[in-house]
Structure formats: C-alpha cells, structure tokens
Design a protein around this motif. Structure first.
Motif, PDB file in Angstrom:
ATOM      1  N   UNK A 214       0.878  -1.053  -0.063  1.00 41.83           N
ATOM      2  CA  UNK A 214       0.110   0.147   0.057  1.00 41.83           C
ATOM      3  C   UNK A 214       1.349   1.607  -0.276  1.00 41.83           C
ATOM      4  N   UNK A 215      -0.068   2.065   0.052  1.00 45.95           N
ATOM      5  CA  UNK A 215       0.906   3.884  -0.491  1.00 45.95           C
ATOM      6  C   UNK A 215       0.486   4.465   1.305  1.00 45.95           C
ATOM      7  N   UNK A 216       1.358   4.945   2.062  1.00 44.84           N
ATOM      8  CA  UNK A 216       0.998   4.777   2.909  1.00 44.84           C
ATOM      9  C   UNK A 216       0.615   6.614   3.232  1.00 44.84           C
ATOM     10  N   UNK A 217      -0.342   7.476   2.055  1.00 49.63           N
ATOM     11  CA  UNK A 217      -0.907   8.779   2.509  1.00 49.63           C
ATOM     12  C   UNK A 217      -2.193   9.150   2.432  1.00 49.63           C
ATOM     13  N   UNK A 218      -2.888   9.165   3.091  1.00 48.52           N
ATOM     14  CA  UNK A 218      -4.096   9.245   3.310  1.00 48.52           C
ATOM     15  C   UNK A 218      -4.893  10.481   2.354  1.00 48.52           C
TER      16      UNK A 218
ATOM     17  N   UNK B 210      -0.462   2.893   7.094  1.00 50.63           N
ATOM     18  CA  UNK B 210      -1.377   2.179   5.461  1.00 50.63           C
ATOM     19  C   UNK B 210      -2.241   1.181   5.739  1.00 50.63           C
ATOM     20  N   UNK B 213      -5.491   3.808   6.216  1.00 53.08           N
ATOM     21  CA  UNK B 213      -6.115   4.933   4.853  1.00 53.08           C
ATOM     22  C   UNK B 213      -5.417   3.709   3.546  1.00 53.08           C
TER      23      UNK B 213
END
Lengths: 219, 219
Positions: A214-218, B210, B213
DNA sequence: GGACTGTATCAACACCGTGTCGATTAAGTC
DNA sequence: GACTTAATCGACACGGTGTTGATACAGTCC
C-alpha cells in the motif's frame, strides 16, 4: 537450524547425560507429563515434583534426566520450533511466485497453525522468556529467521516493482513479525482485547499486504 | 479510569491498611527502592528482603506496608498507567481534526514517550503479567482503552470518507495496538531482532497509516 | 503522670520449592 | 562371580515467602 533432537548419539546438553537404556521411557514420560500439565495450568504452577510424580519417579530421580524444569520446557519448545521451521520453508516456496495475497496467507496460516496446535507449549515458552536466558536466545533465533525471510520477500517485491518503496524492508519486517507474535499470543491466551481465532488470519494478512504494497498517504 | 492513588482517605487495597503517620516515608522508600532496583535487574531477581533492606527496614516490617512484592510493582504500574492515560486524552484531541499523519504521530509519540521514560517499570509489568492475575486485569483495561480509542478514530475516518472500508475497525485496532505494545517492549528490552529507538515511531506510524488509509490490493 | 490506644518494628517460626550428596539396587558385561 | 554403569531415592542444605507474638514508641485522655 540445529535440531539435535534425533541425534541420540550426541547428548544435546539439555537432556540426559549419555545413555541408551530403558530410561528413554522415563525421559519421554517426563516430557509428556509436562505437555499434559501445561494444558491444565501455567508453567509457574507446575513444580518439579509434579513432573516427577506424573512420570512415576521421585523428585531426585527427575534430576537424573533433566537439570531443571526449564530444561524440560526448552526441549519441548525446541521440537515445536523445529516443526514450525519445516512449515516455513515450505510456505516460502508458495510465496515466491504467483498471487501475493494467496502466498502470504498460506505462509501465515502455516505458522499460525503450527503454534495453535500446541498452544500450551507456546504459552509456556512465552512465560519462560523473561526469566530464562536460554529461552530468550532460542526465541531470538526463531524471530530472526522469520524477520530475515520477510525482509527478503519485501525486498524482492520492491525490486520487481510490485511493491512501492517505503520504510527499510527489515524494519517493516520486524514490526510485522512482532505483531503476529503478539496477536497470536493474545488469542491463544484468551486475553481480553484479542482477536477471535477465526479472524486472526484475515486481519493479519490484510495489514501485511497494506504495509508492503500500500501507499502511506491518507486521502 | 479509577485512579484511587490520591484518595489517601480510602485505603486502596493494594497499599497499606489505613494509616497517616510517619510511615508514609517508609512506603515511599519502598516504592523508590523498587524503581531503583528495577533499573539494575529484573523483577524475578529482586526479593522482598532487597526491598526491605533498601528502605531501611526488616523483611517482616515490609509486610506492614505491602502484602507482597507484586503489590509494590502494581502500585507503581498503576501510577505509570494513570500518567500515560493523561497523555492519551490530550493526544486524542490533536488527532480528531486536521492532518491525520501528524495527529497519529503525536498520539503514538506521547504513548511511546510515557513508557520509554520508565522502561524498567514497563518491563516489570510485562514480567508480572503471566503469573499475576491482577496485573493481567490492569493491563487488559489499559489495552481496552487504547483499542476503543483507535476503533473510534478508524470508524470516524471511514464515515467521513477519508479511509476506505476493510476489516472491522475494532479488529484492525486490536492488531495495531498489540503491535505497538510488542514492538515497544522489544525495543525497551533490547531484544535481538528489534527496532532501534529512533526508528520505532516512523515504522509504527507508517504501518498504522497504511492499515487504516491504504488499499489492500497488490499491483 | 499513669492508664489506654494504635503505629511501627522485628526475632523466630512454619512452609514450600529447588537442587545436591551418598548410599543402594538392578542390570548388563567379561 | 567380580566389575562396571544406569537408575533410584532418602535426607539434607538452602533460599525465598508469609505469619505470629512480643515489644517499643508515640500520642491522647482524665
């Protein structure tokens, strides 16, 4: 790594001092008694006398077979760990190629299953760790094995572009492996906030996948 | 929740039986001795006699102030937990609105800091858990507090469309909170595979973000 | 200022679990 | 049938826990 469990010619230091006579039965009896009693009560509530009585011998005779109660548990844990290591090797192959979700699930499933099938022993091992340095070392080795496997997988997935960059692979692996340990322990022990047995794998797999892919940015 | 630490009129069951004379000094001396000795060696290596000697009294006199060694540790842990609860309340406010990453980091930072500043006590609490049901119950309450806070946050973020659906919020919260506990413990104890002190927060925050979100599907 | 009350103290004890020593029995060798 | 070596256990020493009973040491209260 180093099993030394089948190597009956080489005394393994933990068990009895070099023998081959009928006393093997007694040694087994002690180990079986320990596993049986651990199903009923915690390690700290079991005395050397309980183990001796259960194996049909006196307390001093117990010391002929094992140097301490801890040594008995360590012998049992050694075997459990060796079994679990087998599952791991196998599962890693599945994970290497193909669908990551399915592969990861297989791997975590095998691991979870290996310990769940002998809950009592796993809990005893955890209870031993704070007071016994040999137990700590053994568990360190086990954790290190899983961490380095997980690290390799993460790095491979990043290398082939399937997973985005992020925290150092090994750091991620350490946190995830420790999460598994703790979550599984809580479930085995029936702690108060803990996951239900059937939910453990779904939740863990999901977090692993999001943490790795996944990518961390909300939003 | 229930502090009962300042309420000197109500004897709290754990401490001394109803007093107010100069013996308060002795009670404090015992608690301080316990904290001091825990910096040097583990709980199991400390005897009631050590605590008594450290406080300048005899072993029987110790029992005038506390019913057992465990009770001393529980009193100390009670206070640590109360302090940590303070941080939590505060951090939750920050988290409520604004940048989720910054808010989450603040929250985890406060929690981590509260326990790191008294590592020895945190480790002793963990050592007590397997053998002491009161310690287990206390820790259960603590975990439950964090889990329900985290659950609320996750549900709120999903409700406002910032976080995608996924595993039940509470299940996710349980796994994440338990991960934090285990990772922090390993670092405090200096276990062999463990995160370095300065890396802990970066890694944990990333996994939380992660998990909450991110989307689970790998590329 | 002497009788009374409750705090604070500790020596001595009873108990339990651990680990060791020495003596003894039971099998095998040769 | 003398000689090892495995296996056994009674009796002990030790260390830690928690309790009991006696005692000193304040402070009231009259």
């Amino acid at each position: 790594m180093e099993a030394a469990s089948k190597a009956r010619s080489t005394p393994n230091g933990r068990g009895r001092r070099a023998t081959r006579a009928s006393g093997d039965d007694r040694e087994r009896a002690i180990l079986e008694t320990a596993e049986r009693l651990l199903e009923e009560r915690s390690l700290s509530e079991i005395s050397v006398d309980d183990l001796a009585k259960g194996a049909g011998i006196s307390r001093p005779t117990f010391y002929f077979y094992f140097p301490s109660k801890d040594a008995v548990v360590l012998t049992i844990v050694d075997r459990l760990v060796a079994d679990a290591a087998g599952s791991r090797e196998e599962a890693l192959g599945t994970l290497a190629q193909g669908d990551p979700r399915a592969g990861l699930r297989r791997a975590l499933e095998d691991l979870y299953g290996a310990f769940r099938s002998r809950r009592a022993v796993a809990l005893a091992a955890a209870e031993l760790r704070p007071t016994n340095s040999e137990a700590r070392d053994l568990w360190s080795q086990v954790m290190e094995g899983w961490v380095s496997d997980a690290t390799a997988v993460i790095e491979a997935e990043r290398a082939r572009g399937a997973a985005p960059p992020g925290q150092p692979a090994r750091d991620l692996a350490i946190a995830l492996v420790q999460m598994n340990e703790r979550v599984q322990y809580a479930t085995f022990a029936g702690e108060s906030p803990s996951l239900e047995d059937e939910r453990v794998l779904d939740v863990l797999v999901d977090i692993w996948l999001r943490a790795i892919y996944g990518t961390p940015e909300p939003g």
